[in-house]
Design a protein around this motif. Structure first.
Motif, PDB file in Angstrom:
ATOM      1  N   CYS A  14       1.208  -1.063   0.034  1.00  0.00           N
ATOM      2  CA  CYS A  14       0.071  -0.114   0.062  1.00  0.00           C
ATOM      3  C   CYS A  14       0.584   1.511  -0.054  1.00  0.00           C
ATOM      4  CB  CYS A  14      -0.896   0.417   1.116  1.00  0.00           C
ATOM      5  SG  CYS A  14       0.121   0.213   2.644  1.00  0.00           S
ATOM      6  N   PHE A  15      -0.040   2.528  -0.625  1.00  0.00           N
ATOM      7  CA  PHE A  15       0.905   3.879  -0.293  1.00  0.00           C
ATOM      8  C   PHE A  15       1.087   3.740   1.288  1.00  0.00           C
ATOM      9  CE2 PHE A  15      -1.159   6.619   1.830  1.00  0.00           C
ATOM     10  CZ  PHE A  15      -2.180   6.243   2.241  1.00  0.00           C
ATOM     11  N   GLY A  16       1.448   3.547   2.190  1.00  0.00           N
ATOM     12  CA  GLY A  16       1.799   3.704   3.444  1.00  0.00           C
ATOM     13  C   GLY A  16       3.026   3.094   3.611  1.00  0.00           C
ATOM     14  N   VAL A  17       2.788   1.708   3.541  1.00  0.00           N
ATOM     15  CA  VAL A  17       4.477   1.032   3.362  1.00  0.00           C
ATOM     16  C   VAL A  17       5.209   1.480   2.731  1.00  0.00           C
ATOM     17  CG1 VAL A  17       4.544  -1.329   3.224  1.00  0.00           C
ATOM     18  CG2 VAL A  17       3.014  -1.286   4.888  1.00  0.00           C
ATOM     19  N   ALA A  74       5.650   2.970   9.874  1.00  0.00           N
ATOM     20  CA  ALA A  74       4.045   3.617   8.867  1.00  0.00           C
ATOM     21  C   ALA A  74       3.194   2.570   9.892  1.00  0.00           C
ATOM     22  CB  ALA A  74       4.121   2.175   7.727  1.00  0.00           C
ATOM     23  N   CYS A  97       2.000   6.422   9.144  1.00  0.00           N
ATOM     24  CA  CYS A  97       0.911   6.788   7.500  1.00  0.00           C
ATOM     25  C   CYS A  97      -0.265   7.560   7.733  1.00  0.00           C
ATOM     26  CB  CYS A  97       0.031   5.292   7.309  1.00  0.00           C
ATOM     27  SG  CYS A  97      -0.928   4.940   6.168  1.00  0.00           S
ATOM     28  N   LEU A  99      -3.153   7.236   7.554  1.00  0.00           N
ATOM     29  CA  LEU A  99      -4.509   6.990   7.829  1.00  0.00           C
ATOM     30  C   LEU A  99      -4.473   6.648   9.131  1.00  0.00           C
ATOM     31  CD1 LEU A  99      -5.078   5.426   4.357  1.00  0.00           C
ATOM     32  CD2 LEU A  99      -5.741   7.931   5.327  1.00  0.00           C
ATOM     33  N   VAL A 100      -3.383   6.123   9.191  1.00  0.00           N
ATOM     34  CA  VAL A 100      -2.453   5.726  10.837  1.00  0.00           C
ATOM     35  C   VAL A 100      -2.652   6.753  11.790  1.00  0.00           C
ATOM     36  CG1 VAL A 100      -1.027   4.992  12.464  1.00  0.00           C
ATOM     37  CG2 VAL A 100      -1.340   3.508  10.622  1.00  0.00           C
ATOM     38  N   THR A 162      -6.477  -0.739  11.269  1.00  0.00           N
ATOM     39  CA  THR A 162      -6.692  -0.100  10.118  1.00  0.00           C
ATOM     40  C   THR A 162      -6.647  -0.756   9.481  1.00  0.00           C
ATOM     41  OG1 THR A 162      -4.541   0.058  10.031  1.00  0.00           O
ATOM     42  CG2 THR A 162      -5.643   2.202  10.582  1.00  0.00           C
ATOM     43  N   THR A 163      -6.588  -2.245  10.016  1.00  0.00           N
ATOM     44  CA  THR A 163      -6.382  -3.125   8.589  1.00  0.00           C
ATOM     45  C   THR A 163      -6.711  -4.765   8.975  1.00  0.00           C
ATOM     46  OG1 THR A 163      -4.244  -4.897  10.414  1.00  0.00           O
ATOM     47  CG2 THR A 163      -3.654  -3.352   8.561  1.00  0.00           C
ATOM     48  N   CYS A 192      -8.610   1.294   7.078  1.00  0.00           N
ATOM     49  CA  CYS A 192      -8.010   1.432   5.642  1.00  0.00           C
ATOM     50  C   CYS A 192      -8.561   2.073   4.124  1.00  0.00           C
ATOM     51  CB  CYS A 192      -6.846   2.159   5.767  1.00  0.00           C
ATOM     52  SG  CYS A 192      -5.588   0.836   5.227  1.00  0.00           S
ATOM     53  N   PRO A 194      -6.892   1.234   1.730  1.00  0.00           N
ATOM     54  CA  PRO A 194      -6.347   0.161   0.506  1.00  0.00           C
ATOM     55  C   PRO A 194      -6.326  -1.905   0.867  1.00  0.00           C
ATOM     56  CG  PRO A 194      -4.546   1.626   1.263  1.00  0.00           C
ATOM     57  CD  PRO A 194      -5.919   2.166   2.263  1.00  0.00           C
ATOM     58  N   VAL A 195      -7.432  -1.419   2.833  1.00  0.00           N
ATOM     59  CA  VAL A 195      -7.468  -2.596   2.856  1.00  0.00           C
ATOM     60  C   VAL A 195      -8.104  -3.009   2.774  1.00  0.00           C
ATOM     61  CG1 VAL A 195      -7.592  -3.353   5.190  1.00  0.00           C
ATOM     62  CG2 VAL A 195      -5.754  -2.633   4.987  1.00  0.00           C
TER      63      VAL A 195
HETATM   64  S1  SF4 Z   1      -2.919   2.054   7.582  1.00  0.00           S
HETATM   65 FE1  SF4 Z   1      -3.508   1.354   5.683  1.00  0.00          FE
HETATM   66  S2  SF4 Z   1      -2.186   2.511   3.900  1.00  0.00           S
HETATM   67 FE2  SF4 Z   1      -1.127   2.648   5.980  1.00  0.00          FE
HETATM   68  S3  SF4 Z   1       0.091   1.540   6.429  1.00  0.00           S
HETATM   69 FE3  SF4 Z   1      -1.584   0.615   7.052  1.00  0.00          FE
HETATM   70  S4  SF4 Z   1      -2.168  -0.534   5.326  1.00  0.00           S
HETATM   71 FE4  SF4 Z   1      -1.221   0.696   4.693  1.00  0.00          FE
END
Ligand code: SF4
Length: 291
Positions: A14-17, A74, A97, A99-100, A162-163, A192, A194-195
């Motif tokens: 995902c973009f965060g990682v 992240a 990240c 989103l976190v 988030t996952t 999130c 992407p998940v």
């Molecule tokens: S919150 Fe989602 S987008 Fe962000 S690092 Fe975790 S899995 Fe990836």
């Protein structure tokens, strides 16, 4: 009949990682950076980081850091963890990240608004520990048996790791609403995007009538394990592999349609290598039949 292979429409890093990995691999940090905790739950990425001079320590090994700079992963960390690192004189690079960060903000918002914060997730997961560390009081629940710790709290403000699988979160929310002492439950969806996309892609694979699922990702990657669980819950054979050589020809005996997906910390080249291995196996029906 040839075995069909379908790749999930959304899978892998995902973009965060990816942003966190790119930051750690930036040549300007070579030999100067220590990552506190696993940057991503993936062995190949960890090997690449080590090969590029990045050091990795666990959170309880901060005393052993010898570099000037440290990086928060992240998955994020609590403000007190960041402050502690700064107090020790490190330059702190924060790869949390966005989103976190959103999850942290929403949990604090619920607390400020007078709700008792509840995080649906695994209490020992680094992301959850970071969120909990920023709250005055909270509870972490994952199974219905965890709900007893909410006794006495009438207004629950709920967020999710988030996952998580959204269907699992909804199940535990329903159970919370039925607790006799609970008057109100407010849920803010922090699973999130992407998940969710990866979970939706799995649903599409299942609709395509696969009879074998292969999920690629680190052994300790929570979201990879959850993707495998989604397939297995449908009664379909599903295997979690870290590397192509783990894919076994005997899994393909009598199969018609294989679906391949991967967790949010799995690099594209590892997915590609697993895909190639599966293609080689299914191209040799005799090998699969006799394995
Ligand atoms: S919150 Fe989602 S987008 Fe962000 S690092 Fe975790 S899995 Fe990836």
């Amino acid at each position: 009949m040839p075995v069909k292979i379908t790749l999930a429409q959304a899978m892998g890093t995902c973009f965060g990682v990816q942003d966190a990995i790119d930051m750690a691999l930036d040549p300007i940090y070579r030999g100067k950076l220590t990552v506190v905790g696993q940057l991503v739950h993936n062995p190949q990425v960890t090997e690449r980081l080590l090969a590029n001079g990045v050091r990795i320590v666990e959170r309880d090994q901060i005393d052993s850091i010898t570099t000037e700079a440290v990086m928060i992963t992240a998955h994020g960390a609590s403000d007190s963890t960041k402050a502690d690192l700064q107090k020790r004189g490190f330059t702190v690079y924060d790869a949390t990240c966005p989103l976190v960060i959103r999850l942290h903000k929403l949990a604090r918002f619920l607390e400020r608004e007078g709700w008792f914060p509840v995080i649906v997730g695994k209490a020992d997961h680094v992301e959850v520990k970071g969120v909990v560390g920023n709250l005055k009081a909270s509870a972490v629940v994952y199974h219905e048996r965890d709900l007893e710790q909410l006794r006495g709290h009438e207004r629950l403000g709920v967020v999710s790791q988030t996952t998580n699988r959204l269907d699992k979160v909804n199940t535990i929310l329903d159970a919370m609403r039925k607790l006799p002492w609970v008057r109100e439950v407010r849920f803010i969806d922090t699973v999130c995007q992407p998940v969710k996309e990866r979970q939706a892609a799995i649903a599409t694979l299942l609709e395509a009538d696969i009879d074998l699922g292969i999920v690629v990702g680190g052994r300790n990657s929570a979201n990879t394990a959850k993707l495998r669980e989604v397939i297995a819950d449908r009664g379909i054979a599903a295997f979690h592999v870290e590397r192509p050589e783990e894919v076994e020809p005997r899994w393909f005996v009598t199969r018609r349609h294989v679906g391949i997906t991967a967790g949010t910390s799995t690099p594209q080249d590892v997915i590609e290598a697993v895909y190639q291995r599966v293609r080689e196996i299914v191209a040799q029906p005799a090998a699969a039949d006799h394995a």
